[in-house]
Design a protein around this motif. Structure first.
Motif, PDB file in Angstrom:
ATOM      1  N   ALA A  14      11.744  31.280  19.277  1.00 30.76           N
ATOM      2  CA  ALA A  14      11.362  30.846  17.937  1.00 30.76           C
ATOM      3  C   ALA A  14      10.002  31.419  17.573  1.00 30.76           C
ATOM      4  O   ALA A  14       9.182  31.715  18.447  1.00 30.76           O
ATOM      5  CB  ALA A  14      11.316  29.322  17.869  1.00 30.76           C
ATOM      6  N   VAL A  15       9.780  31.586  16.281  1.00 27.80           N
ATOM      7  CA  VAL A  15       8.488  32.047  15.771  1.00 27.80           C
ATOM      8  C   VAL A  15       7.993  31.044  14.733  1.00 27.80           C
ATOM      9  O   VAL A  15       8.706  30.724  13.779  1.00 27.80           O
ATOM     10  CB  VAL A  15       8.591  33.446  15.140  1.00 27.80           C
ATOM     11  N   ILE A  16       6.792  30.532  14.944  1.00 26.80           N
ATOM     12  CA  ILE A  16       6.165  29.597  14.006  1.00 26.80           C
ATOM     13  C   ILE A  16       5.152  30.354  13.166  1.00 26.80           C
ATOM     14  O   ILE A  16       4.236  30.981  13.701  1.00 26.80           O
ATOM     15  CB  ILE A  16       5.461  28.454  14.756  1.00 26.80           C
ATOM     16  N   ASP A  17       5.319  30.304  11.870  1.00 24.90           N
ATOM     17  CA  ASP A  17       4.380  30.934  10.938  1.00 24.90           C
ATOM     18  C   ASP A  17       3.262  29.930  10.637  1.00 24.90           C
ATOM     19  O   ASP A  17       3.477  28.944   9.920  1.00 24.90           O
ATOM     20  CB  ASP A  17       5.112  31.333   9.658  1.00 24.90           C
ATOM     21  N   LEU A  18       2.087  30.167  11.187  1.00 24.94           N
ATOM     22  CA  LEU A  18       0.987  29.209  11.043  1.00 24.94           C
ATOM     23  C   LEU A  18       0.496  29.094   9.604  1.00 24.94           C
ATOM     24  O   LEU A  18       0.037  28.020   9.184  1.00 24.94           O
ATOM     25  CB  LEU A  18      -0.172  29.602  11.961  1.00 24.94           C
ATOM     26  N   GLU A  19       0.579  30.169   8.858  1.00 24.84           N
ATOM     27  CA  GLU A  19       0.132  30.113   7.461  1.00 24.84           C
ATOM     28  C   GLU A  19       1.042  29.202   6.644  1.00 24.84           C
ATOM     29  O   GLU A  19       0.575  28.432   5.799  1.00 24.84           O
ATOM     30  CB  GLU A  19       0.100  31.520   6.872  1.00 24.84           C
ATOM     31  N   LYS A  20       2.340  29.282   6.900  1.00 26.43           N
ATOM     32  CA  LYS A  20       3.282  28.419   6.177  1.00 26.43           C
ATOM     33  C   LYS A  20       3.243  26.993   6.714  1.00 26.43           C
ATOM     34  O   LYS A  20       3.437  26.040   5.959  1.00 26.43           O
ATOM     35  CB  LYS A  20       4.697  28.990   6.279  1.00 26.43           C
ATOM     36  N   LEU A  21       2.996  26.852   8.002  1.00 29.79           N
ATOM     37  CA  LEU A  21       2.916  25.516   8.593  1.00 29.79           C
ATOM     38  C   LEU A  21       1.660  24.784   8.134  1.00 29.79           C
ATOM     39  O   LEU A  21       1.704  23.598   7.812  1.00 29.79           O
ATOM     40  CB  LEU A  21       2.927  25.621  10.124  1.00 29.79           C
ATOM     41  N   ASP A  22       0.520  25.490   8.108  1.00 30.67           N
ATOM     42  CA  ASP A  22      -0.765  24.900   7.739  1.00 30.67           C
ATOM     43  C   ASP A  22      -1.022  23.629   8.566  1.00 30.67           C
ATOM     44  O   ASP A  22      -1.141  22.513   8.024  1.00 30.67           O
ATOM     45  CB  ASP A  22      -0.779  24.561   6.249  1.00 30.67           C
ATOM     46  N   PRO A  23      -1.099  23.766   9.903  1.00 35.12           N
ATOM     47  CA  PRO A  23      -1.146  22.589  10.784  1.00 35.12           C
ATOM     48  C   PRO A  23      -2.327  21.662  10.563  1.00 35.12           C
ATOM     49  O   PRO A  23      -2.232  20.466  10.828  1.00 35.12           O
ATOM     50  CB  PRO A  23      -1.192  23.209  12.190  1.00 35.12           C
ATOM     51  N   LEU A  24      -3.446  22.178  10.067  1.00 34.22           N
ATOM     52  CA  LEU A  24      -4.621  21.326   9.867  1.00 34.22           C
ATOM     53  C   LEU A  24      -4.404  20.317   8.750  1.00 34.22           C
ATOM     54  O   LEU A  24      -5.145  19.329   8.652  1.00 34.22           O
ATOM     55  CB  LEU A  24      -5.847  22.194   9.573  1.00 34.22           C
ATOM     56  N   ASN A  25      -3.403  20.555   7.914  1.00 36.35           N
ATOM     57  CA  ASN A  25      -3.107  19.635   6.818  1.00 36.35           C
ATOM     58  C   ASN A  25      -1.806  18.866   7.034  1.00 36.35           C
ATOM     59  O   ASN A  25      -1.226  18.343   6.088  1.00 36.35           O
ATOM     60  CB  ASN A  25      -3.044  20.396   5.492  1.00 36.35           C
ATOM     61  N   VAL A  26      -1.350  18.822   8.270  1.00 34.92           N
ATOM     62  CA  VAL A  26      -0.165  18.042   8.628  1.00 34.92           C
ATOM     63  C   VAL A  26      -0.612  16.899   9.549  1.00 34.92           C
ATOM     64  O   VAL A  26      -1.386  17.113  10.477  1.00 34.92           O
ATOM     65  CB  VAL A  26       0.892  18.908   9.348  1.00 34.92           C
ATOM     66  N   ASP A  27      -0.138  15.690   9.277  1.00 35.22           N
ATOM     67  CA  ASP A  27      -0.491  14.541  10.123  1.00 35.22           C
ATOM     68  C   ASP A  27      -0.125  14.825  11.573  1.00 35.22           C
ATOM     69  O   ASP A  27       0.905  15.434  11.860  1.00 35.22           O
ATOM     70  CB  ASP A  27       0.263  13.291   9.657  1.00 35.22           C
ATOM     71  N   ASP A  28      -0.979  14.365  12.486  1.00 35.95           N
ATOM     72  CA  ASP A  28      -0.728  14.587  13.912  1.00 35.95           C
ATOM     73  C   ASP A  28       0.645  14.083  14.337  1.00 35.95           C
ATOM     74  O   ASP A  28       1.319  14.707  15.157  1.00 35.95           O
ATOM     75  CB  ASP A  28      -1.800  13.894  14.749  1.00 35.95           C
ATOM     76  N   LEU A  29       1.062  12.943  13.796  1.00 36.28           N
ATOM     77  CA  LEU A  29       2.346  12.356  14.174  1.00 36.28           C
ATOM     78  C   LEU A  29       3.499  13.286  13.800  1.00 36.28           C
ATOM     79  O   LEU A  29       4.385  13.563  14.620  1.00 36.28           O
ATOM     80  CB  LEU A  29       2.517  10.998  13.491  1.00 36.28           C
ATOM     81  N   CYS A  30       3.481  13.772  12.573  1.00 39.85           N
ATOM     82  CA  CYS A  30       4.537  14.685  12.114  1.00 39.85           C
ATOM     83  C   CYS A  30       4.464  16.017  12.857  1.00 39.85           C
ATOM     84  O   CYS A  30       5.499  16.582  13.242  1.00 39.85           O
ATOM     85  CB  CYS A  30       4.416  14.922  10.613  1.00 39.85           C
ATOM     86  N   LEU A  31       3.245  16.503  13.076  1.00 41.60           N
ATOM     87  CA  LEU A  31       3.073  17.794  13.745  1.00 41.60           C
ATOM     88  C   LEU A  31       3.550  17.723  15.190  1.00 41.60           C
ATOM     89  O   LEU A  31       4.213  18.645  15.685  1.00 41.60           O
ATOM     90  CB  LEU A  31       1.602  18.206  13.688  1.00 41.60           C
ATOM     91  N   SER A  32       3.239  16.638  15.865  1.00 42.17           N
ATOM     92  CA  SER A  32       3.672  16.470  17.248  1.00 42.17           C
ATOM     93  C   SER A  32       5.190  16.409  17.352  1.00 42.17           C
ATOM     94  O   SER A  32       5.798  17.012  18.240  1.00 42.17           O
ATOM     95  CB  SER A  32       3.049  15.192  17.831  1.00 42.17           C
ATOM     96  N   HIS A  33       5.809  15.696  16.425  1.00 42.79           N
ATOM     97  CA  HIS A  33       7.274  15.587  16.408  1.00 42.79           C
ATOM     98  C   HIS A  33       7.915  16.946  16.096  1.00 42.79           C
ATOM     99  O   HIS A  33       8.929  17.318  16.700  1.00 42.79           O
ATOM    100  CB  HIS A  33       7.674  14.555  15.360  1.00 42.79           C
ATOM    101  N   TYR A  34       7.321  17.653  15.189  1.00 44.81           N
ATOM    102  CA  TYR A  34       7.776  19.006  14.813  1.00 44.81           C
ATOM    103  C   TYR A  34       7.749  19.928  16.037  1.00 44.81           C
ATOM    104  O   TYR A  34       8.730  20.615  16.347  1.00 44.81           O
ATOM    105  CB  TYR A  34       6.846  19.504  13.700  1.00 44.81           C
ATOM    106  N   LEU A  35       6.643  19.934  16.758  1.00 44.46           N
ATOM    107  CA  LEU A  35       6.504  20.811  17.921  1.00 44.46           C
ATOM    108  C   LEU A  35       7.443  20.396  19.054  1.00 44.46           C
ATOM    109  O   LEU A  35       8.046  21.251  19.714  1.00 44.46           O
ATOM    110  CB  LEU A  35       5.056  20.790  18.411  1.00 44.46           C
ATOM    111  N   ALA A  36       7.575  19.097  19.263  1.00 46.72           N
ATOM    112  CA  ALA A  36       8.455  18.615  20.330  1.00 46.72           C
ATOM    113  C   ALA A  36       9.891  19.046  20.084  1.00 46.72           C
ATOM    114  O   ALA A  36      10.598  19.474  21.009  1.00 46.72           O
ATOM    115  CB  ALA A  36       8.367  17.093  20.429  1.00 46.72           C
ATOM    116  N   ASN A  37      10.342  18.959  18.843  1.00 41.37           N
ATOM    117  CA  ASN A  37      11.711  19.358  18.519  1.00 41.37           C
ATOM    118  C   ASN A  37      11.940  20.846  18.746  1.00 41.37           C
ATOM    119  O   ASN A  37      12.999  21.253  19.245  1.00 41.37           O
ATOM    120  CB  ASN A  37      12.036  18.992  17.065  1.00 41.37           C
ATOM    121  N   ILE A  38      10.963  21.656  18.400  1.00 38.17           N
ATOM    122  CA  ILE A  38      11.104  23.104  18.594  1.00 38.17           C
ATOM    123  C   ILE A  38      11.142  23.442  20.077  1.00 38.17           C
ATOM    124  O   ILE A  38      11.989  24.234  20.533  1.00 38.17           O
ATOM    125  CB  ILE A  38       9.952  23.854  17.889  1.00 38.17           C
TER     126      ILE A  38
END
Length: 671
Positions: free
Chosen positions: A319-343
């Motif tokens: 998989a490839v994660i596009d950091l510009e489209k993800l914009d992780p600094l503006n995503v809640d830690d809870l959602c971001l953690s769940h997103y990464l775990a699923n990938i």
């Protein structure tokens, strides 16, 4: 112990023959609840089934243990089906002696006690007496009985596998399980003691998707088989289960092991029962659980939307994660953690929760922009995508994880028995998603999104007046008490495991013509039978087939993951300019294959290597190492199917990235 149960146990029982059995004790309804009082239960059941997108015409199975929970579920499911049947057929009704159409009860006999077979038959006969067809699935334990302390966990795993097998065999897409609100409260405290975050505290899903451990052949292709696991009784309490059984005049069995303080769930159940005397405690806990489930529903919807715009899944298994489209600094830690775990779970097919230090490392890593370092975590390897200037992150399977787990999750697929069609659940899922979306829209304030620990969740719940001081105090006490018991047990288990550690031999996965295997539960590799392949070996003399095509004498090949030397081998093959040069200059030989004077075959080999190397250059080096490679017993490379390399056109071997479990683990709902 509920007063109702005490009165039932003191009542005469019509099932005295069960009393001789060591495990089960029978209870019967002596003072039946009027059937009219069951109307609210039927109405609630109807609503929950509609909320799941399930209708009476769907084929449904019910997991039945014989206890009050599963018997109550059978009562409601049968009544729901019958009511729809009467409505469809008119007021004339249907044959009362016939089994309910499209409803199957399944009793799982774990086979861990001598009397379990008799118990299973008794429960089956009771369910059939309700007008519901029922069958027994017996568990096998080829490696022996589960070791002490792990019996419940092992039994649960085998039980669900048996239920899934029967559903697939009977072309049933929906399995009902009788989990109720008291079960959710027990699980909440259990996970509280394990320091679970808000996602874990949400408890079990209302609807989830369960996948078969192996791909199955449907007559044309190998496919993943999945069913929906539905828990329509989550709005009901344990006492409600007894009332439903009483009102319908149904007997049930009690499991004495539920009173054993040896198991954490039983200890928690006893504590909650005592605390429920305080009215505010019971209601407060369930308000808190509902709030956690609302937060989970919101997070599930959010991560899915983010993934659609920021994640690309490549055909070569990474998989490839596009950091510009993800914009992780503006995503809640809870959602971001769940997103990464699923990938990560999807890429590795290692379906374990991401917790503690691993979760924190991953969050810190993904929030460092541009990405410059590499990270190995949860069976995956992460690094910057080459030439992306750190704006994209590569996620591929870790080689260490592959080497340690290959023998466990790689297997040959079976053509022996043609599986029935995959149960059609797409429409059910679509309706369920619409209901979930509507549910989220009706709730604008989502609690606990910023809570980072179980203690944070409890304190926030107190601030929101979901629980009072008494409930907060008791939940904190239960959390600490069970946590201490868990830590002590964990140390004991570690010592026991060290004493009994065995290092099993790792079987090498081999493949023969006409066979298919699932490598690492990720790549589906198919070797077509030579009789159905148009291409033939370029060497006219068949006795040279094994020498030139490098298959083993029994016609098999071994499957492993790619190593660095493999692409060096392809490069060396491409460098050799002619057969004559190869024969006259031993240093020009690839060293991997022993060439003869078959120029036509050699030219094919060189062209195949050139094309494969061209594809390989487009795949990041880290991801290349996860590709399947087929070799003979001497280690000679015969085929790299993902990039089209093969030693001979007669070797028709294909590899397709087809993970056993899809991204996100399939459909789930927490409404």
């Amino acid at each position: 112990m509920p007063p109702l149960l005490l009165s039932l146990r003191s009542s005469p029982s019509p099932c005295l023959r069960l009393r001789r059995l060591r495990l089960f004790r029978c209870s019967a309804s002596s003072s039946a609840t009027p059937s009219s009082s069951l109307a609210p239960y039927h109405a609630s059941f109807d609503r929950r089934m509609a909320l799941a997108g399930i209708h009476p015409h769907h084929r449904i199975a019910v997991g039945v243990s014989g206890g009050p929970d599963s018997m109550a579920l059978c009562v409601l499911a049968a009544a729901w089906k019958k009511a729809a049947g009467r409505k469809a057929a008119g007021e004339g009704g249907s044959d009362a002696s016939a089994f309910v159409d499209g409803l199957l009860g399944v009793v799982v006999d774990h086979g861990l006690r001598p009397e379990s077979a008799d118990e299973a038959r008794l429960v089956r006969d009771r369910v059939r007496g309700m007008g519901v067809e029922c069958e027994i699935a017996r568990c096998e334990w080829p490696d022996g009985r589960p070791k002490q302390g792990h019996v419940q966990e092992a039994a649960r795993e085998v039980r669900y596998q048996k239920l899934l097998d029967i559903c697939i065999k009977q072309q049933i897409g929906v399995l009902l399980i009788a989990h109720h609100s008291d079960d959710q409260a027990e699980l909440f405290v259990l996970r509280l003691s394990r320091n679970s975050g808000i996602l874990g505290l949400a408890g079990t899903a209302f609807v989830s998707q369960l996948f078969a451990p192996n791909l199955k052949y449907d007559g044309e292709n190998f496919r993943r088989y999945g069913i929906l696991l539905v828990r329509p009784m989550l709005d009901f309490s344990k006492d409600d289960m007894y009332k439903i059984c009483q009102g319908s005049n149904q007997s049930w069995v009690e499991d004495p092991t539920n009173n054993s303080m040896m198991y954490a769930r039983n200890r928690i159940r006893a504590s909650l029962r005592n605390l429920s005397i305080e009215g505010t405690f019971h209601s407060g806990v369930h308000k808190l659980i509902s709030a956690c489930r609302l937060a989970r529903t919101c997070v599930d919807g959010t991560w899915s939307m983010i993934a659609k715009k920021s994640v690309s899944i490549l055909e070569y298994g990474y998989a490839v994660i596009d950091l510009e489209k993800l914009d992780p600094l503006n995503v809640d830690d809870l959602c971001l953690s769940h997103y990464l775990a699923n990938i990560l779970q999807f890429v590795s097919q290692r379906h374990k929760p991401l917790r503690g230090r691993s979760a924190r490392l991953l969050l810190d890593y993904i929030c460092t922009i541009p990405c410059k370092a590499a990270l190995t975590v949860a069976g995956c390897y992460l690094c910057a995508v080459p030439r992306s200037k750190g704006s994209k992150v590569l996620v591929c399977c870790s080689v260490d994880w592959m080497e340690s787990s290959s023998a466990e999750i790689s297997y040959k697929c079976s053509y022996e028995e043609r599986a029935p069609p995959v149960p059609k659940i797409d429409q059910i899922v679509l309706e369920g998603l619409l209901q979930s979306n509507q549910f989220i829209q009706n709730h604008s304030n989502i609690p606990f999104v910023y809570s980072k620990s179980s203690i944070d969740v409890l304190n926030k719940a107190k601030d929101l007046n979901l629980i009072d001081d008494f409930t907060l105090e008791k939940l904190c006490y239960l959390r600490t008490d069970e946590q201490n018991k868990f830590i002590a047990k964990e140390h004991k288990d570690e010592e026991h495991d060290m004493e009994e550690t065995r290092f099993p031999d790792c079987d090498v996965l081999s493949l023969c013509p006409g066979e298919t295997c699932h490598f690492m539960s990720r790549f589906l590799i198919t070797w077509k039978d030579p009789d159905v392949v148009n291409e033939i070996c370029l060497h006219e003399n068949e006795e040279y087939l094994s020498k030139i095509c490098n298959v083993n004498l029994d016609g098999s090949l071994e499957v492993r993951h790619m190593i660095d030397a493999d692409w060096l081998f392809l490069a060396e093959v491409c460098k050799i300019r002619s057969v004559e040069d190869n024969l006259s200059d031993p240093k020009a030989s690839s060293g991997k294959m022993q060439m003869d004077n078959a120029p036509q075959h050699y030219r094919y080999l060189q062209q195949s290597a050139q094309k494969a190397l061209q594809i390989l250059r487009c795949i990041p080096a880290a991801a290349r190492r996860t590709l399947p490679v087929l070799t003979n017993a001497q280690g000679d490379i015969v085929c790299i199917p993902s990039i089209g390399f093969r030693c001979c056109p007669s070797l028709s071997i294909q590899a397709v990235f087809y993970p056993r479990v899809p991204l996100g683990g399939g459909y789930s709902s927490y409404v």
